[in-house]
Enzyme design. Structure first.
Site, PDB file in Angstrom:
ATOM      1  N   SER A 172       0.896  -1.433  -0.090  1.00 35.99           N
ATOM      2  CA  SER A 172      -0.607  -0.157  -0.117  1.00 35.99           C
ATOM      3  C   SER A 172       0.779   0.957   0.280  1.00 35.99           C
ATOM      4  CB  SER A 172      -0.990   0.027   0.999  1.00 35.99           C
ATOM      5  OG  SER A 172      -1.507   1.498   0.949  1.00 35.99           O
ATOM      6  N   TYR A 186      -1.494  -1.134  10.419  1.00 36.10           N
ATOM      7  CA  TYR A 186      -1.648  -1.112   8.848  1.00 36.10           C
ATOM      8  C   TYR A 186      -0.088  -0.662   8.419  1.00 36.10           C
ATOM      9  CZ  TYR A 186      -4.272  -1.858   4.404  1.00 36.10           C
ATOM     10  OH  TYR A 186      -3.670  -1.831   2.686  1.00 36.10           O
TER      11      TYR A 186
END
Length: 310
Positions: free
Chosen positions: A185, A198
């Site tokens: 990401s 995350y």
């Protein structure tokens, strides 16, 4: 002393110029590959007969499954929900004529990999897409306010990438070819407060992938990490698509143009531009209390306004 200092600044200046030149070349290649493919249509199929996709029940994983089947590969779908996998398998077989195998496992557990290994035995696997992942909370929040699923997230976002790569890389090495796409990401490119867990898990995927590419590039294996920003998927509660937020199908189709571009790519041109712009923001601004308050208020409002099922 002055002469040595002058040479040092010249060296630093040259180094900065080289870094900027490398980024410009990479960006130019992204623009070129957005319009023209430089590898033959059979390139992906030449990696091997089968593609394995984790987290294949929805979103990006589902999109890779269909797209790789269209490129002539047989597909192994791995995810948690059997009903979704069976429906996807039937649709792929009917629309593309490719073979599909289904493996139902829960990647939040760590005792699943011997079972997966047995199911993949005797398959010539040319492509692995490590896509499965979980996001504790779409809305920005402090670490102590997030759900207590730390071990599940580590298993899903980190252990799955390591274990699946370990299983499949061995046969790729013996055949001297293969392609591994690890979905990270843009949040993993630098520390993102309010998405700390995350962000850290996706940063691991970036570093792990780049290190492996150095180790196995000479053996004919491509290992690439993808670092997209906003993609409309169930995990992002179907965030409304726009110029920056891509649909899973559009992202996957474009990302496959860049499999030979290098060890890291955002996967689409607009996200490469976004990454470049974010890199221009001084870190002291990004980590300031003002910016963090803006994330908690304005960005939270944007997410609530532009998602379904939040």
């Amino acid at each position: 002393m002055e002469e040595a200092l002058g040479q040092f600044f010249i060296f630093v200046g040259l180094l900065v110029c080289l870094v900027c030149l490398a980024k410009c070349i990479k960006f130019s290649r992204c623009i070129f590959l957005s319009f023209w493919k430089v590898w033959p249509k059979s390139f992906l199929q030449s990696m091997g007969q089968w593609a394995v996709i984790t987290g294949a029940g929805d979103g990006i994983g589902k999109a890779y499954s269909f797209e790789l089947a269209k490129h002539g590969l047989n597909i192994v779908l791995i995810s948690r929900t059997l009903g979704k996998l069976q429906a996807i398998a039937t649709e792929i077989e009917c629309t593309t004529g490719r073979k599909v195998k289904v493996i139902q496992v829960d990647f939040t557990k760590d005792d699943i990999y011997e079972y997966i290994k047995e199911k993949l035995e005797d398959l010539e696997i040319g492509i692995l897409v490590n896509n499965v992942g979980m996001l504790p909370n779409l809305l920005p929040s402090h670490f102590l306010s997030t759900s207590d699923e730390i071990q599940s997230l580590i298993h899903c976002n980190i252990t799955s990438v390591v274990k699946m790569t370990q299983i499949i890389l061995k046969q790729m090495e013996s055949r001297q070819k293969g392609l591994i796409l690890n979905i990270s990401s843009g949040i993993g490119l630098c520390p993102w407060p309010l998405y700390s867990l995350y962000s850290a898990s996706k940063a691991f995927v970036c570093m792990f992938s780049k290190a492996l590419q150095v180790e196995y590039k000479a053996k004919g294996i491509i290992i690439q990490v993808l670092t997209p920003y906003a993609i409309s998927t169930p995990m992002t509660k179907y965030l409304s698509t726009n110029m920056i937020t891509k649909s899973a199908d559009d992202f996957v189709k474009e990302s496959l143009n860049y499999v030979t571009i290098g060890d890291e790519t955002c996967g689409c041109l607009v996200h490469e531009i976004l990454a470049g712009l974010l890199n221009l923001i001084p870190s002291w601004t990004f980590y300031s209390s003002t910016f963090q308050r803006m994330l908690l208020t304005h960005y939270t409002h944007y997410l609530k306004k532009n998602t379904n099922g939040s």
